[in-house]
Design a protein around this motif. Sequence first.
Motif, short mmCIF file in Angstrom:
data_model
loop_
_atom_site.label_atom_id
_atom_site.label_comp_id
_atom_site.label_asym_id
_atom_site.label_seq_id
_atom_site.Cartn_x
_atom_site.Cartn_y
_atom_site.Cartn_z
N PHE A 1 -5.18 3.32 12.07
CA PHE A 1 -3.82 3.47 11.60
C PHE A 1 -2.94 4.21 12.59
O PHE A 1 -1.92 4.78 12.22
CB PHE A 1 -3.81 4.19 10.24
CG PHE A 1 -4.55 3.45 9.17
CD1 PHE A 1 -3.97 2.37 8.53
CD2 PHE A 1 -5.85 3.80 8.82
CE1 PHE A 1 -4.65 1.67 7.55
CE2 PHE A 1 -6.54 3.11 7.84
CZ PHE A 1 -5.94 2.04 7.20
N ASP B 1 1.55 4.79 7.87
CA ASP B 1 2.06 4.04 6.73
C ASP B 1 3.46 4.48 6.31
O ASP B 1 4.11 3.81 5.51
CB ASP B 1 1.09 4.09 5.54
CG ASP B 1 0.68 5.49 5.15
OD1 ASP B 1 0.81 6.41 5.97
OD2 ASP B 1 0.22 5.67 4.00
N HIS B 2 3.93 5.57 6.88
CA HIS B 2 5.27 6.06 6.58
C HIS B 2 6.23 5.95 7.77
O HIS B 2 7.45 5.89 7.58
CB HIS B 2 5.20 7.53 6.12
CG HIS B 2 4.43 7.71 4.86
ND1 HIS B 2 5.03 7.83 3.62
CD2 HIS B 2 3.10 7.75 4.63
CE1 HIS B 2 4.10 7.94 2.69
NE2 HIS B 2 2.91 7.89 3.28
N SER C 1 5.71 3.79 10.83
CA SER C 1 5.53 2.72 11.81
C SER C 1 6.80 1.95 12.15
O SER C 1 6.91 1.40 13.25
CB SER C 1 4.46 1.73 11.31
OG SER C 1 3.18 2.31 11.35
N ASN D 1 4.84 -4.31 7.12
CA ASN D 1 5.92 -4.34 6.13
C ASN D 1 7.29 -4.55 6.77
O ASN D 1 8.30 -4.55 6.07
CB ASN D 1 5.97 -3.03 5.33
CG ASN D 1 4.66 -2.66 4.69
OD1 ASN D 1 4.20 -1.51 4.78
ND2 ASN D 1 4.02 -3.60 4.04
N ASP E 1 11.18 7.09 4.57
CA ASP E 1 9.94 6.43 5.01
C ASP E 1 10.17 4.95 5.29
O ASP E 1 11.19 4.37 4.90
CB ASP E 1 8.80 6.69 4.04
CG ASP E 1 8.31 8.14 4.09
OD1 ASP E 1 8.48 8.78 5.15
OD2 ASP E 1 7.78 8.64 3.09
N MET F 1 0.79 -1.22 0.00
CA MET F 1 0.00 0.00 0.00
C MET F 1 0.83 1.28 0.00
O MET F 1 0.27 2.38 -0.11
CB MET F 1 -0.92 0.02 1.23
CG MET F 1 -1.96 -1.07 1.25
SD MET F 1 -2.95 -1.04 2.76
CE MET F 1 -3.75 0.57 2.64
N VAL F 2 2.13 1.17 0.11
CA VAL F 2 2.95 2.36 0.30
C VAL F 2 4.38 2.06 -0.14
O VAL F 2 4.79 0.89 -0.22
CB VAL F 2 2.92 2.79 1.79
CG1 VAL F 2 3.61 1.77 2.68
CG2 VAL F 2 3.48 4.18 2.00
N ASP G 1 2.27 10.02 9.39
CA ASP G 1 1.23 8.99 9.21
C ASP G 1 1.83 7.60 9.37
O ASP G 1 2.98 7.34 8.97
CB ASP G 1 0.58 9.13 7.85
CG ASP G 1 -0.26 10.40 7.73
OD1 ASP G 1 -0.31 11.19 8.70
OD2 ASP G 1 -0.86 10.61 6.65
N GLY H 1 7.12 2.47 5.83
CA GLY H 1 6.00 1.57 5.65
C GLY H 1 5.22 1.28 6.93
O GLY H 1 5.51 1.80 8.01
N PHE H 2 4.19 0.44 6.78
CA PHE H 2 3.38 -0.03 7.90
C PHE H 2 4.14 -1.06 8.73
O PHE H 2 5.11 -1.67 8.26
CB PHE H 2 2.11 -0.72 7.38
CG PHE H 2 0.96 0.21 7.07
CD1 PHE H 2 0.38 0.97 8.06
CD2 PHE H 2 0.46 0.26 5.78
CE1 PHE H 2 -0.70 1.79 7.76
CE2 PHE H 2 -0.63 1.08 5.49
CZ PHE H 2 -1.21 1.86 6.48
N HIS I 1 3.04 6.76 -2.74
CA HIS I 1 2.08 5.75 -3.20
C HIS I 1 2.11 5.69 -4.72
O HIS I 1 1.93 6.70 -5.39
CB HIS I 1 0.67 6.08 -2.72
CG HIS I 1 0.55 6.17 -1.23
ND1 HIS I 1 0.33 5.07 -0.43
CD2 HIS I 1 0.67 7.23 -0.40
CE1 HIS I 1 0.30 5.46 0.84
NE2 HIS I 1 0.51 6.77 0.89
#
Length: 217
Positions: free
Chosen positions: A115, A63-64, A66, A34, A28, A12-13, A61, A30-31, A207
């Motif tokens: 999230f 997704d960037h 975690s 990932n 970044d 997703m990212v 966020d 990822g989640f 993305h």
Amino acid sequence: MSQSVVRLAFKMVNAYLVRAGDGFILIDTGFRSNRKALDAALTGAGCGVGDLKLILITHGDADHSSNALFVSKKYKAKIAMHQAEIAAVESGDMFQSRGKPSTLRRLLKPLMSLFKLKASERFTPDVLLADGDRLDAYGLDATIYHVPGHTRGSLAVLTKDGAFFSGDFMENRTKPSIATFVDDADVLQTQFERIKTLNIQTVYPGHGTPFKLEEIG
């Protein structure tokens, strides 16, 4: 894609591993889902403990961001981001880096709460970056751009050879565009007009696949 850039294309990212002198910069992370793939990609690229010079988080966020703390601890690397994103990553709440919520965002907030960063993933950045800062000290000939609009503290990176790492300031989910999940549309558009004047050869979005800036209509 430049040979100095490794795109880590998760489901997703994206994250990006960029060659920086005799080491690397990770843009970044990822989640949390990932994490295993991210760790394997770093190892596969020859990035070991001490080789990662910086973890640059474009915005807070989940997704960037975690895996920022995990990578920082394992690879002994500092985490960098904009000051306006600190509250988001310290609390785990992505809305801390955004302004007064719109009606749509108020409706989405219960969904987006899924999230949030877990307590074990929250962190305080080691390095604060601002518009115009340089990454030479970390081995990369590149400039930082503060590009609010998606979040208040969103950052992008432009290298000397024209690689532009946009985070979610620009995206390519279905087609190249500026951010579609927007905190401040007017600010976002103003920043895009500024960025269009730069020597950007390839946009590496948070993305979707990389694209040329002129593909944004």
